[in-house]
Design a protein around this motif. Structure first.
Motif, short mmCIF file in Angstrom:
data_model
loop_
_atom_site.label_atom_id
_atom_site.label_comp_id
_atom_site.label_asym_id
_atom_site.label_seq_id
_atom_site.Cartn_x
_atom_site.Cartn_y
_atom_site.Cartn_z
N HIS A 42 -8.91 2.39 8.25
CA HIS A 42 -8.10 3.57 8.57
C HIS A 42 -7.41 3.99 7.28
O HIS A 42 -6.51 3.29 6.79
CB HIS A 42 -7.05 3.24 9.64
N PRO A 43 -7.81 5.13 6.71
CA PRO A 43 -7.22 5.55 5.44
C PRO A 43 -5.82 6.12 5.60
O PRO A 43 -5.43 6.55 6.69
CB PRO A 43 -8.19 6.64 4.95
N ALA A 44 -5.11 6.13 4.50
CA ALA A 44 -3.77 6.74 4.50
C ALA A 44 -3.90 8.25 4.52
O ALA A 44 -4.90 8.81 4.08
CB ALA A 44 -3.01 6.30 3.26
N LYS A 45 -2.88 8.90 5.06
CA LYS A 45 -2.84 10.37 5.03
C LYS A 45 -1.38 10.81 4.96
O LYS A 45 -0.47 10.10 5.39
CB LYS A 45 -3.53 10.99 6.24
N CYS A 46 -1.19 12.00 4.44
CA CYS A 46 0.13 12.61 4.37
C CYS A 46 0.26 13.58 5.52
O CYS A 46 -0.58 14.46 5.68
CB CYS A 46 0.30 13.33 3.03
#
Length: 73
Positions: A42-46
């Motif tokens: 699960h990638p990071a996101k802003c």
């Protein structure tokens, strides 16, 4: 004049470790539970780029150099 920023996370490199999430002083990063990277993370996101202060904490702490900040005029 306030500079807006865009936080770009390269899902090819992000392993979802959450270090960037933990150091963001604005609390505007999260792991994207709805997305899986090609490697299964699960990638990071802003979720609120307008609140980014361009402190570069997220990019500095990323062990995989997956985070990049782009300033917008």
């Amino acid at each position: 004049m306030i500079m807006a920023a865009q936080i770009l996370v390269d899902e090819t490199y992000c392993k979802g470790c959450g270090l960037c999430v933990s150091v963001c002083p604005q609390g505007i990063l999260e792991l994207d539970e709805d997305t899986l990277s090609p490697k299964g993370y699960h990638p990071a996101k802003c979720f609120d780029p307008d609140s980014c202060t361009v402190c570069l904490s997220c990019a500095t702490i990323c062990p995989d150099v997956a985070t990049k900040i782009v300033k917008e005029a």
